[in-house]
Design a protein around this motif. Sequence first.
Motif, PDB file in Angstrom:
ATOM      1  N   TYR A 197       0.840  -1.208   0.000  1.00  0.00           N
ATOM      2  CA  TYR A 197       0.000   0.000   0.000  1.00  0.00           C
ATOM      3  C   TYR A 197       0.870   1.251   0.000  1.00  0.00           C
ATOM      4  O   TYR A 197       0.589   2.225  -0.707  1.00  0.00           O
ATOM      5  CB  TYR A 197      -0.931  -0.010   1.209  1.00  0.00           C
ATOM      6  CG  TYR A 197      -1.854   1.180   1.258  1.00  0.00           C
ATOM      7  CD1 TYR A 197      -3.014   1.198   0.493  1.00  0.00           C
ATOM      8  CD2 TYR A 197      -1.551   2.288   2.042  1.00  0.00           C
ATOM      9  CE1 TYR A 197      -3.854   2.303   0.516  1.00  0.00           C
ATOM     10  CE2 TYR A 197      -2.375   3.388   2.073  1.00  0.00           C
ATOM     11  CZ  TYR A 197      -3.537   3.392   1.307  1.00  0.00           C
ATOM     12  OH  TYR A 197      -4.361   4.478   1.322  1.00  0.00           O
ATOM     13  N   ASN A 198       1.935   1.222   0.788  1.00  0.00           N
ATOM     14  CA  ASN A 198       2.823   2.382   0.844  1.00  0.00           C
ATOM     15  C   ASN A 198       3.474   2.655  -0.511  1.00  0.00           C
ATOM     16  O   ASN A 198       3.651   3.817  -0.902  1.00  0.00           O
ATOM     17  CB  ASN A 198       3.894   2.160   1.914  1.00  0.00           C
ATOM     18  CG  ASN A 198       3.313   2.149   3.315  1.00  0.00           C
ATOM     19  OD1 ASN A 198       2.227   2.681   3.556  1.00  0.00           O
ATOM     20  ND2 ASN A 198       4.020   1.529   4.248  1.00  0.00           N
TER      21      ASN A 198
ATOM     22  N   ASP B 121       9.644   6.827  -5.544  1.00  0.00           N
ATOM     23  CA  ASP B 121      11.009   7.326  -5.409  1.00  0.00           C
ATOM     24  C   ASP B 121      11.885   6.320  -4.667  1.00  0.00           C
ATOM     25  O   ASP B 121      11.420   5.295  -4.160  1.00  0.00           O
ATOM     26  CB  ASP B 121      11.021   8.677  -4.690  1.00  0.00           C
ATOM     27  CG  ASP B 121      10.349   8.609  -3.315  1.00  0.00           C
ATOM     28  OD1 ASP B 121      10.206   7.501  -2.777  1.00  0.00           O
ATOM     29  OD2 ASP B 121       9.974   9.672  -2.795  1.00  0.00           O
ATOM     30  N   GLY B 122      13.173   6.627  -4.602  1.00  0.00           N
ATOM     31  CA  GLY B 122      14.116   5.712  -3.983  1.00  0.00           C
ATOM     32  C   GLY B 122      13.822   5.448  -2.522  1.00  0.00           C
ATOM     33  O   GLY B 122      14.026   4.338  -2.029  1.00  0.00           O
ATOM     34  N   ALA B 123      13.335   6.449  -1.805  1.00  0.00           N
ATOM     35  CA  ALA B 123      13.033   6.270  -0.388  1.00  0.00           C
ATOM     36  C   ALA B 123      11.932   5.237  -0.188  1.00  0.00           C
ATOM     37  O   ALA B 123      11.976   4.429   0.754  1.00  0.00           O
ATOM     38  CB  ALA B 123      12.623   7.606   0.231  1.00  0.00           C
ATOM     39  N   ALA B 124      10.933   5.230  -1.081  1.00  0.00           N
ATOM     40  CA  ALA B 124       9.841   4.257  -0.978  1.00  0.00           C
ATOM     41  C   ALA B 124      10.355   2.848  -1.191  1.00  0.00           C
ATOM     42  O   ALA B 124       9.949   1.906  -0.488  1.00  0.00           O
ATOM     43  CB  ALA B 124       8.754   4.591  -1.992  1.00  0.00           C
ATOM     44  N   VAL B 125      11.250   2.660  -2.149  1.00  0.00           N
ATOM     45  CA  VAL B 125      11.806   1.330  -2.415  1.00  0.00           C
ATOM     46  C   VAL B 125      12.673   0.880  -1.246  1.00  0.00           C
ATOM     47  O   VAL B 125      12.628  -0.282  -0.837  1.00  0.00           O
ATOM     48  CB  VAL B 125      12.608   1.331  -3.730  1.00  0.00           C
ATOM     49  CG1 VAL B 125      13.317  -0.010  -3.928  1.00  0.00           C
ATOM     50  CG2 VAL B 125      11.677   1.608  -4.912  1.00  0.00           C
TER      51      VAL B 125
ATOM     52  N   MET C  35      12.075  -2.465   0.963  1.00  0.00           N
ATOM     53  CA  MET C  35      13.054  -3.526   1.175  1.00  0.00           C
ATOM     54  C   MET C  35      13.316  -3.741   2.656  1.00  0.00           C
ATOM     55  O   MET C  35      13.459  -4.880   3.113  1.00  0.00           O
ATOM     56  CB  MET C  35      14.355  -3.202   0.452  1.00  0.00           C
ATOM     57  CG  MET C  35      15.354  -4.336   0.569  1.00  0.00           C
ATOM     58  SD  MET C  35      16.861  -4.092  -0.360  1.00  0.00           S
ATOM     59  CE  MET C  35      17.705  -5.636   0.036  1.00  0.00           C
ATOM     60  N   SER C  36      13.357  -2.673   3.436  1.00  0.00           N
ATOM     61  CA  SER C  36      13.556  -2.809   4.873  1.00  0.00           C
ATOM     62  C   SER C  36      12.438  -3.627   5.496  1.00  0.00           C
ATOM     63  O   SER C  36      12.666  -4.462   6.385  1.00  0.00           O
ATOM     64  CB  SER C  36      13.646  -1.431   5.531  1.00  0.00           C
ATOM     65  OG  SER C  36      13.790  -1.546   6.930  1.00  0.00           O
ATOM     66  N   ASP C  37      11.209  -3.417   5.012  1.00  0.00           N
ATOM     67  CA  ASP C  37      10.075  -4.165   5.549  1.00  0.00           C
ATOM     68  C   ASP C  37      10.156  -5.646   5.189  1.00  0.00           C
ATOM     69  O   ASP C  37       9.652  -6.490   5.925  1.00  0.00           O
ATOM     70  CB  ASP C  37       8.762  -3.569   5.038  1.00  0.00           C
ATOM     71  CG  ASP C  37       7.559  -4.109   5.789  1.00  0.00           C
ATOM     72  OD1 ASP C  37       7.424  -3.778   6.978  1.00  0.00           O
ATOM     73  OD2 ASP C  37       6.777  -4.870   5.190  1.00  0.00           O
TER      74      ASP C  37
ATOM     75  N   ASP D  40      21.245  -3.885  -1.473  1.00  0.00           N
ATOM     76  CA  ASP D  40      20.131  -2.958  -1.683  1.00  0.00           C
ATOM     77  C   ASP D  40      20.053  -2.514  -3.143  1.00  0.00           C
ATOM     78  O   ASP D  40      18.972  -2.469  -3.747  1.00  0.00           O
ATOM     79  CB  ASP D  40      20.266  -1.739  -0.778  1.00  0.00           C
ATOM     80  CG  ASP D  40      20.033  -2.078   0.681  1.00  0.00           C
ATOM     81  OD1 ASP D  40      19.661  -3.225   0.970  1.00  0.00           O
ATOM     82  OD2 ASP D  40      20.239  -1.191   1.533  1.00  0.00           O
ATOM     83  N   ASP D  41      21.210  -2.165  -3.721  1.00  0.00           N
ATOM     84  CA  ASP D  41      21.229  -1.720  -5.111  1.00  0.00           C
ATOM     85  C   ASP D  41      20.812  -2.847  -6.047  1.00  0.00           C
ATOM     86  O   ASP D  41      20.069  -2.614  -7.017  1.00  0.00           O
ATOM     87  CB  ASP D  41      22.637  -1.238  -5.487  1.00  0.00           C
ATOM     88  CG  ASP D  41      23.032   0.047  -4.770  1.00  0.00           C
ATOM     89  OD1 ASP D  41      22.117   0.783  -4.358  1.00  0.00           O
ATOM     90  OD2 ASP D  41      24.240   0.282  -4.611  1.00  0.00           O
ATOM     91  N   GLU D  42      21.262  -4.062  -5.759  1.00  0.00           N
ATOM     92  CA  GLU D  42      20.907  -5.196  -6.606  1.00  0.00           C
ATOM     93  C   GLU D  42      19.405  -5.458  -6.573  1.00  0.00           C
ATOM     94  O   GLU D  42      18.791  -5.749  -7.605  1.00  0.00           O
ATOM     95  CB  GLU D  42      21.669  -6.447  -6.165  1.00  0.00           C
ATOM     96  CG  GLU D  42      23.159  -6.400  -6.476  1.00  0.00           C
ATOM     97  CD  GLU D  42      23.911  -7.548  -5.844  1.00  0.00           C
ATOM     98  OE1 GLU D  42      23.290  -8.326  -5.085  1.00  0.00           O
ATOM     99  OE2 GLU D  42      25.126  -7.667  -6.097  1.00  0.00           O
ATOM    100  N   PHE D  43      18.807  -5.317  -5.381  1.00  0.00           N
ATOM    101  CA  PHE D  43      17.364  -5.525  -5.294  1.00  0.00           C
ATOM    102  C   PHE D  43      16.611  -4.455  -6.064  1.00  0.00           C
ATOM    103  O   PHE D  43      15.652  -4.754  -6.792  1.00  0.00           O
ATOM    104  CB  PHE D  43      16.891  -5.534  -3.848  1.00  0.00           C
ATOM    105  CG  PHE D  43      15.397  -5.653  -3.731  1.00  0.00           C
ATOM    106  CD1 PHE D  43      14.771  -6.873  -3.912  1.00  0.00           C
ATOM    107  CD2 PHE D  43      14.611  -4.533  -3.492  1.00  0.00           C
ATOM    108  CE1 PHE D  43      13.385  -6.980  -3.842  1.00  0.00           C
ATOM    109  CE2 PHE D  43      13.231  -4.631  -3.411  1.00  0.00           C
ATOM    110  CZ  PHE D  43      12.623  -5.865  -3.588  1.00  0.00           C
ATOM    111  N   SER D  44      17.019  -3.198  -5.911  1.00  0.00           N
ATOM    112  CA  SER D  44      16.347  -2.115  -6.625  1.00  0.00           C
ATOM    113  C   SER D  44      16.429  -2.320  -8.138  1.00  0.00           C
ATOM    114  O   SER D  44      15.430  -2.142  -8.856  1.00  0.00           O
ATOM    115  CB  SER D  44      16.961  -0.771  -6.234  1.00  0.00           C
ATOM    116  OG  SER D  44      16.333   0.292  -6.915  1.00  0.00           O
TER     117      SER D  44
END
Length: 579
Positions: A366-367, A374-378, A382-384, A407-411
């Motif tokens: 939902y978020n 944006d990058g902050a949302a991704v 990932m943190s969640d 983190d970069d690989e996941f994005s």
Amino acid sequence: MCRMFGVLGTDDGYSPLSAMHRLVPGGPDEQNLRWGKGWVLGHTRLAINGVLNGSQPYTSPGVQGLFVGEIYNYRDLASQFGISLSSSGADGEIILPLFQKFGPDFVRHLEGMFSIAIMDVRESPALHLYTDSCAIKPVYYLQRKDTLGFASEIEGLPNFYDNDREIPANAFDRYGAYRAILGRQTIFPGIKALEPGTFLTFRKGKAEVTEYTPKASQFDDGHAAMQSFERDFQHGVQKTLMTDVPVCTTLSGGLDSSLVATLASKDPRMTHAYNVWYQGNWKEDETAFAREVANASGFNYQQVTVRHDRFPEQIQAMCRALSQPNAAAHCLSTFALYEAIGKTGFKVALVGEGADDFFGGYERMYNIAESNGDGAAVNAYMSDLSAIKPDLRATLLKNNARNSRIDDEFSEFLHSLPGESLIRKVLHFEARHRLPYYILHRVDALSMAHSVEARVPFCLPSVYRHALWANDCDLIGSGRRKAPIYRAGSKVLPVSIINRPKQPFLLPIAGMFQPGFPVYDLLMDTIAAPNVTAPIIHIAALRDMVKRNQKAPSNKLGNAIWAWLIFELWGQEHNVRIG
């Protein structure tokens, strides 16, 4: 239903009997071996359909077939293609006739939960392996030169030896970031898992994997059919009741399992509903909601309580049952739930998994839907996903075990997935890359350890197709999540279930990692002598996390400590070494 294993290729000194022994809990009713020149097939049966006459392998001239799971549309297929079935009614009888009619691509006609192995030695010997479109029933395989072995569980691989048990140092980082080992590559470098909606052909020492699309996931008349979700889901639940043995249902107290149970209760054979929770008083307790649904649907409500004194033995048995480590804190409750179900004689249980993953039920989804991508949302997304938050992994892991680009690989991976919007990419990731390996494989392992088959109506192609074809806004966003399921539930469920806040099913482990709880004693004994993760973990940092959690219990710390404990104990149970 059942477990299977086999090998095609040069005899490498493997022991089919030891492989079969490992798989007996998932198939206690009958065990069979068949072999020929350069091949072996093994099957352990949990008799659910065609109870008196469902022995495997299935055979036709030059072809042998193994089958695990259920094919819900087998009678329709038999009628459509003029295939004769025996009086036993075993659904697997449809497999070889369809294979001979359509070749390896026959699998797209099937709707169900299954893994299949076909050994075809009519010309050049070939092994074909299949899993369903959600990989509910896993297939693991290991290729060694011109030999390929496969099994329903990694420990059941007939050519899996002690020297295959070394795992890379960064495996723990990957596990901590995603709560499980996601994807085709398992934690063991030489072993792979068949991905959802794929089949593998192994011939002359070469393996080729092909994707397929189930026919039932399509709509014949376009998007107009989207209005039929409630009808299709009702039919889906009815399909999962196809059995010659008693069926029960599980109830978490949430929307999804409540809807499955309520619709299933219309069948007079459905009499029992099981809920699991933990000894003591915990604020996360959902048993009142589960009991309300059970009473409203006329079920005999069975409350399973996980006792503190059994935590150590159950955790270790749970780790033995898992092919790969899984950091879901409620793995333990899942294991205890199916233990109770199996002891009372049920072989089949209906579950609500898959709804959140396909239809957008998680808060993190939902978020993303409400963000601008944006990058902050991704990063927050990932943190969640993680069991051990990035800052904790940074202090806990030694440098040799860190993947600085995780983190970069996941994005990069997330943005490469199909979908015109970020939320559609997220839905694709959750359904195809997280659901099978984090959720469905653990449910399969922990239920079959007690000879119980968990059936998953939301993972039927004719049900999840509504999520694939819906507009994003028809699923999630603007104050809504998994909107089609809420609409269906509002017509049959108590108002309290529809209106209650969504809550993930939790093990209140932070409160249990305190002196006086047996699981705390297990934790401290394990920290005192870790023999798997010692090369990659700062033990002092782990002890500090435990002390901080004692002073101020939090899910963040509790889940991280639990994730380490499970990884360490899983590694010990499976004789794993870190390279």
